[in-house]
Design a protein around this motif. Structure first.
Motif, short mmCIF file in Angstrom:
data_model
loop_
_atom_site.label_atom_id
_atom_site.label_comp_id
_atom_site.label_asym_id
_atom_site.label_seq_id
_atom_site.Cartn_x
_atom_site.Cartn_y
_atom_site.Cartn_z
N VAL A 51 -5.50 9.13 3.02
CA VAL A 51 -5.22 10.53 2.67
C VAL A 51 -4.08 11.07 3.53
CG1 VAL A 51 -6.13 12.88 2.66
CG2 VAL A 51 -7.54 10.99 1.80
N ASP A 52 -4.16 10.78 4.84
CA ASP A 52 -3.10 11.24 5.74
C ASP A 52 -1.74 10.67 5.36
OD1 ASP A 52 -5.01 12.63 7.18
OD2 ASP A 52 -5.20 11.11 8.75
N VAL A 53 -1.71 9.37 5.04
CA VAL A 53 -0.45 8.71 4.68
C VAL A 53 0.10 9.30 3.38
CG1 VAL A 53 0.53 6.53 3.83
CG2 VAL A 53 -0.81 6.58 5.94
N THR A 54 -0.78 9.60 2.44
CA THR A 54 -0.35 10.22 1.19
C THR A 54 0.37 11.54 1.47
OG1 THR A 54 -2.18 9.20 -0.02
CG2 THR A 54 -1.12 11.10 -1.04
N ARG A 55 -0.18 12.32 2.38
CA ARG A 55 0.43 13.60 2.72
C ARG A 55 1.72 13.41 3.53
NH1 ARG A 55 -5.46 16.23 3.56
NH2 ARG A 55 -5.58 17.31 1.53
N GLU A 56 1.76 12.38 4.37
CA GLU A 56 3.00 12.10 5.11
C GLU A 56 4.12 11.71 4.15
OE1 GLU A 56 2.61 10.04 9.12
OE2 GLU A 56 0.65 9.60 8.25
N LEU A 57 3.79 10.90 3.14
CA LEU A 57 4.80 10.53 2.15
C LEU A 57 5.23 11.74 1.33
CD1 LEU A 57 3.43 7.07 0.95
CD2 LEU A 57 5.46 7.51 2.36
N ALA A 58 4.29 12.63 1.07
CA ALA A 58 4.64 13.87 0.36
C ALA A 58 5.62 14.70 1.18
CB ALA A 58 3.37 14.66 0.06
N GLY B 179 0.82 -1.21 0.00
CA GLY B 179 0.00 0.00 0.00
C GLY B 179 0.84 1.26 0.00
N LEU B 180 1.94 1.24 0.75
CA LEU B 180 2.85 2.39 0.76
C LEU B 180 3.58 2.50 -0.57
CD1 LEU B 180 4.41 2.10 4.34
CD2 LEU B 180 2.40 3.41 3.60
N ALA B 181 3.92 1.36 -1.16
CA ALA B 181 4.61 1.37 -2.45
C ALA B 181 3.74 1.97 -3.54
CB ALA B 181 5.04 -0.05 -2.83
N GLU B 182 2.48 1.57 -3.59
CA GLU B 182 1.60 2.12 -4.63
C GLU B 182 1.35 3.60 -4.42
OE1 GLU B 182 -2.98 1.77 -3.14
OE2 GLU B 182 -2.32 0.19 -4.49
N THR B 183 1.31 4.03 -3.16
CA THR B 183 1.10 5.44 -2.88
C THR B 183 2.28 6.27 -3.34
OG1 THR B 183 -0.31 4.86 -0.99
CG2 THR B 183 0.50 7.12 -1.11
N LEU B 184 3.48 5.77 -3.14
CA LEU B 184 4.65 6.48 -3.66
C LEU B 184 4.54 6.66 -5.17
CD1 LEU B 184 7.70 4.94 -1.72
CD2 LEU B 184 6.81 7.26 -1.54
N LEU B 185 4.18 5.60 -5.88
CA LEU B 185 4.02 5.72 -7.32
C LEU B 185 2.95 6.75 -7.67
CD1 LEU B 185 4.15 1.96 -8.42
CD2 LEU B 185 5.92 3.68 -8.75
N GLY B 186 1.91 6.80 -6.87
CA GLY B 186 0.82 7.73 -7.13
C GLY B 186 1.21 9.19 -7.00
N ILE B 187 2.26 9.47 -6.21
CA ILE B 187 2.73 10.86 -6.07
C ILE B 187 4.01 11.09 -6.86
CG2 ILE B 187 1.56 11.14 -3.85
CD1 ILE B 187 4.32 10.92 -2.50
N HIS C 91 7.07 15.77 -2.54
CA HIS C 91 6.10 15.71 -3.64
C HIS C 91 4.72 16.18 -3.16
CE1 HIS C 91 8.29 13.30 -6.88
NE2 HIS C 91 9.20 13.52 -5.94
N HIS C 92 4.68 17.37 -2.60
CA HIS C 92 3.44 17.90 -2.04
C HIS C 92 2.38 18.16 -3.12
CE1 HIS C 92 5.16 18.69 2.00
NE2 HIS C 92 6.28 18.86 1.32
N ALA C 93 2.77 18.81 -4.19
CA ALA C 93 1.81 19.15 -5.24
C ALA C 93 1.21 17.90 -5.87
CB ALA C 93 2.48 20.02 -6.31
N GLU C 94 2.05 16.90 -6.10
CA GLU C 94 1.57 15.65 -6.70
C GLU C 94 0.57 14.95 -5.77
OE1 GLU C 94 5.81 16.25 -8.30
OE2 GLU C 94 4.70 16.62 -6.44
N ALA C 95 0.85 14.98 -4.47
CA ALA C 95 -0.05 14.36 -3.51
C ALA C 95 -1.41 15.07 -3.49
CB ALA C 95 0.57 14.36 -2.12
N GLU C 96 -1.38 16.40 -3.45
CA GLU C 96 -2.64 17.15 -3.42
C GLU C 96 -3.43 16.95 -4.72
OE1 GLU C 96 -3.89 18.41 -0.73
OE2 GLU C 96 -2.05 17.83 0.32
N ALA C 97 -2.72 16.82 -5.85
CA ALA C 97 -3.40 16.57 -7.12
C ALA C 97 -4.08 15.21 -7.11
CB ALA C 97 -2.41 16.67 -8.28
N LEU C 98 -3.40 14.20 -6.54
CA LEU C 98 -3.99 12.87 -6.46
C LEU C 98 -5.24 12.88 -5.57
CD1 LEU C 98 -3.94 9.79 -6.92
CD2 LEU C 98 -2.36 9.63 -4.96
#
Length: 302
Positions: A142-149, A50-58, A154-161
């Motif tokens: 959503v929180d984890v996506t922002r933590e990875l950002a 799940g963390l791996a796919e989220t990294l790809l997503g941002i 990769h803040h902008a990419e995370a917010e876009a996702l």
């Protein structure tokens, strides 16, 4: 959706001041600031899918991910780039290979905390969790996506996702609301007589709620959001449509074709069964997005 994400990314970049007009080359943003790209982002090893796919997503390609063979089988999308190294089993990663790769950071979830001491001898370890007691896994994703950002810049990419998924769900909820929708049973087969059924604390049930749909399973579930039950217990929901989450054991699939019990199920007799391509039930926002897309194809094409 690709075009939408691109537009959202441009807007996020503009708002966060990371465009060329916001800073000159001599005024690069500090690490961790919006728009700053960390060098560590290029060297992250990941144990959890799940963390791996989220990294790809941002927009971050991991250096290495555990158990890529089963990633293809159970997660499927997003496609893991060929450059990513396979660390072997998630609960027994290849520590020698990991040390040779010399990652800047290793990401785990609480499920793999038992590995921490060994992993910390190689690189700093960060634990992030989508599944937590008494919480919504979608909000956690959503929180984890922002933590990875924050870790990678990769803040902008995370917010876009995040914005892309919000738009997708709002549009799909409106489309689904044009006609009555059945309650849904979300099941993963263990064998031809036992299933894991997704309950109210699962990621996919959180997606159903956001789309205005009903999870037909009202029973208890566990930490991971599922209950293990006998196939016969699904008959208690005669009006439900069943979503069969693939993959499933080959012998179970064959046995179901001969099963009197399966053939007698109300949803089978009524032709209300859909098989969904592999999507990680314990994943992050990209798994939620893929699940919503599969729901759209199934329910709006009926």
């Amino acid at each position: 959706m690709t075009a939408l994400r691109s537009l959202l990314l441009v807007l996020c970049l503009a708002l966060s001041g990371t465009g060329l007009m916001a800073a000159s080359a001599s005024e690069a943003p500090a690490a961790g600031a919006p728009g700053a790209k960390s060098a560590a982002a290029e060297r992250i090893a990941v144990i959890d899918w799940g963390l791996a796919e989220t990294l790809l997503g941002i927009g971050v390609t991991p250096l290495a991910v555990a158990d890529l063979d089963n990633y293809w089988r159970w997660v499927s999308e997003p496609v893991m780039p060929d450059s990513v190294h396979d660390l072997g089993l998630r609960n027994e990663p290849n520590l020698e290979l990991l040390a040779q790769l010399d990652p800047a950071l290793i990401l785990i979830t609480p499920q793999f905390e038992g590995l921490r001491d060994k992993l910390e001898q190689i690189a700093p370890v960060k634990s992030l969790s989508i599944y937590r007691p008494e919480s919504d896994p979608y909000d956690n994703a959503v929180d984890v996506t922002r933590e990875l950002a924050a870790l990678t810049g990769h803040h902008a990419e995370a917010e876009a996702l995040i914005a892309e998924l919000d738009a997708q769900q709002a549009a799909l909820r409106q489309r689904l609301g044009h006609q009555p929708q059945p309650p849904l049973l979300l099941v993963s087969f263990i064998d031809d007589r036992h299933v894991r059924v997704s309950g109210g604390s699962s990621l996919f049930s959180a997606v159903l709620e956001r789309l205005g749909l009903t999870n037909a399973w009202a029973g208890t579930d566990n930490y991971w959001g599922y209950a293990q039950v006998g196939l016969e217990q699904l008959a208690s929901q005669p009006d439900a449509t069943l979503i069969k989450l693939l993959p499933m054991p080959l012998d179970a699939e064959r046995a179901l074709q001969r099963s009197v019990l399966w053939q007698a199920m109300p949803f089978v007799r009524a032709g209300r069964v859909h098989a969904f391509a592999p999507t990680w039930q314990y994943g992050g926002l990209l798994s939620a997005q893929r699940f919503a897309r599969l729901l759209e194809e199934a329910l709006l094409d009926e």
